[in-house]
Design an enzyme around this catalytic site. Structure first.
Site, PDB file in Angstrom:
ATOM      1  N   ASP A  92       0.857  -1.199   0.249  1.00 24.80           N
ATOM      2  CA  ASP A  92      -0.012   0.045   0.127  1.00 24.80           C
ATOM      3  C   ASP A  92       0.839   1.183   0.052  1.00 24.80           C
ATOM      4  O   ASP A  92       1.142   1.726  -1.093  1.00 24.80           O
ATOM      5  CB  ASP A  92      -0.854  -0.105   1.246  1.00 24.80           C
ATOM      6  CG  ASP A  92      -1.891   0.989   1.367  1.00 24.80           C
ATOM      7  OD1 ASP A  92      -2.261   1.607   0.224  1.00 24.80           O
ATOM      8  OD2 ASP A  92      -2.558   1.233   2.449  1.00 24.80           O
ATOM      9  N   THR A 106       5.700  -0.504   5.379  1.00 23.38           N
ATOM     10  CA  THR A 106       6.087  -1.797   6.150  1.00 23.38           C
ATOM     11  C   THR A 106       7.228  -2.467   5.574  1.00 23.38           C
ATOM     12  O   THR A 106       7.946  -3.075   6.004  1.00 23.38           O
ATOM     13  CB  THR A 106       4.795  -2.859   6.103  1.00 23.38           C
ATOM     14  OG1 THR A 106       3.688  -1.888   6.797  1.00 23.38           O
ATOM     15  CG2 THR A 106       4.810  -3.990   6.926  1.00 23.38           C
ATOM     16  N   ASP A 133      -8.220  -8.862   5.518  1.00 19.12           N
ATOM     17  CA  ASP A 133      -9.142  -8.825   6.353  1.00 19.12           C
ATOM     18  C   ASP A 133      -9.979  -7.502   6.361  1.00 19.12           C
ATOM     19  O   ASP A 133      -9.500  -6.455   5.923  1.00 19.12           O
ATOM     20  CB  ASP A 133      -9.072  -9.123   7.863  1.00 19.12           C
ATOM     21  CG  ASP A 133      -7.962  -7.755   8.447  1.00 19.12           C
ATOM     22  OD1 ASP A 133      -6.980  -7.382   7.655  1.00 19.12           O
ATOM     23  OD2 ASP A 133      -8.276  -7.579   9.536  1.00 19.12           O
TER      24      ASP A 133
HETATM   25  P1  5GP Z   1       1.587  -0.555   3.808  1.00 20.61           P
HETATM   26  O1  5GP Z   1       0.893   0.624   3.677  1.00 20.61           O
HETATM   27  O2  5GP Z   1       2.834  -0.469   4.734  1.00 20.61           O
HETATM   28  O3  5GP Z   1       2.447  -0.884   2.383  1.00 20.61           O
HETATM   29  O4  5GP Z   1       0.862  -1.875   4.111  1.00 20.61           O
HETATM   30  C1  5GP Z   1       1.048  -2.448   5.430  1.00 20.61           C
HETATM   31  C2  5GP Z   1      -0.238  -3.685   5.399  1.00 20.61           C
HETATM   32  O5  5GP Z   1      -1.437  -2.783   5.772  1.00 20.61           O
HETATM   33  C3  5GP Z   1      -0.496  -4.435   4.455  1.00 20.61           C
HETATM   34  O6  5GP Z   1       0.485  -5.633   4.406  1.00 20.61           O
HETATM   35  C4  5GP Z   1      -1.826  -4.944   4.828  1.00 20.61           C
HETATM   36  O7  5GP Z   1      -1.548  -6.009   5.813  1.00 20.61           O
HETATM   37  C5  5GP Z   1      -2.394  -3.660   5.098  1.00 20.61           C
HETATM   38  N1  5GP Z   1      -3.267  -3.151   4.291  1.00 20.61           N
HETATM   39  C6  5GP Z   1      -2.926  -2.135   3.458  1.00 20.61           C
HETATM   40  N2  5GP Z   1      -3.799  -1.872   2.673  1.00 20.61           N
HETATM   41  C7  5GP Z   1      -4.770  -2.860   2.855  1.00 20.61           C
HETATM   42  C8  5GP Z   1      -6.123  -2.939   1.993  1.00 20.61           C
HETATM   43  O8  5GP Z   1      -6.562  -2.396   1.028  1.00 20.61           O
HETATM   44  N3  5GP Z   1      -6.981  -4.119   2.717  1.00 20.61           N
HETATM   45  C9  5GP Z   1      -6.417  -4.878   3.808  1.00 20.61           C
HETATM   46  N4  5GP Z   1      -7.226  -5.548   4.186  1.00 20.61           N
HETATM   47  N5  5GP Z   1      -5.221  -4.615   4.262  1.00 20.61           N
HETATM   48  C10 5GP Z   1      -4.379  -3.430   4.056  1.00 20.61           C
END
Ligand code: 5GP
Length: 176
Positions: free
Chosen positions: A104, A108, A160
């Site tokens: 996203d 992470t 989820d």
């Molecule tokens: P980041 O923003 O650090 O790339 O995303 C971290 C985590 O947030 C992802 O691995 C995922 O577990 C959760 N995440 C991000 N976007 C979504 C989404 O649209 N739906 C869901 N269910 N989880 C998300």
């Protein structure tokens, strides 16, 4: 019974996903033939994807798990990441392929990569089922990508909705 929200819309059916995962598995198999491979599954969201993907890669491999918690509210991340489950297997000199459900903001994965580099793997790559390019804060190289998705909250196939809906066989989004 999976509690599907009324405003849920289909993005990719189970059949679409199976076809794409088979293609990705075949590509990974070609790229890693003859190399000691460790699939590093990032819990919880990628557990279903990883279960299907590992069976689509016809190679010997170790499968390891890590769990990360990123602080933020229910739908966004702050970039402050905590490792809540670490792997025991030493990955030094093995080829590590991180298996993620969705990239996203990239915060992470950026954190995880920096952490894993210190463990001196022979190589470090990323396979992600989904990518939301419009949300990028920290650009992350995704070596193998399933699908790009729009800037909506995605659920199903492991992802989820407040802890529910991971067992939904399709991938969809919740309309704002
Ligand atoms: P980041 O923003 O650090 O790339 O995303 C971290 C985590 O947030 C992802 O691995 C995922 O577990 C959760 N995440 C991000 N976007 C979504 C989404 O649209 N739906 C869901 N269910 N989880 C998300």
């Amino acid at each position: 019974m999976t509690a599907i929200p009324d405003n849920w819309h289909l993005l990719h059916s189970a059949a679409d996903i199976a076809q794409r995962v088979a293609q990705m598995g075949a590509q990974i198999r070609r790229d890693y033939a003859g190399k000691p491979l460790t699939l590093l599954v990032v819990l919880k969201g990628s557990f279903i994807f990883a279960a299907d993907l590992c069976r689509a890669i016809d190679l010997p491999m170790h499968i390891e798990f890590m769990a990360l918690r990123s602080y933020g509210d229910e739908t966004t991340t702050s970039g402050v990441v905590q490792i809540t489950l670490d792997m025991r297997f030493p990955v030094e000199n093995t080829h590590v392929l991180i298996v993620e459900d969705i990239v996203d903001t990239g915060l992470t994965l950026d954190y995880l990569r920096q952490n894993l580099v210190l463990r001196r793997p022979a190589s470090l790559r990323l396979v992600s089922l989904l990518h939301k390019p419009s949300r990028t804060v920290r650009p992350v190289t995704i070596d193998y990508l399933g699908f790009e998705v729009p800037d909506h909250f995605i659920i199903g196939y492991g992802l989820d909705n407040a802890g529910q809906c991971r067992n939904l066989p399709d991938i969809g989004y919740i309309a704002p």
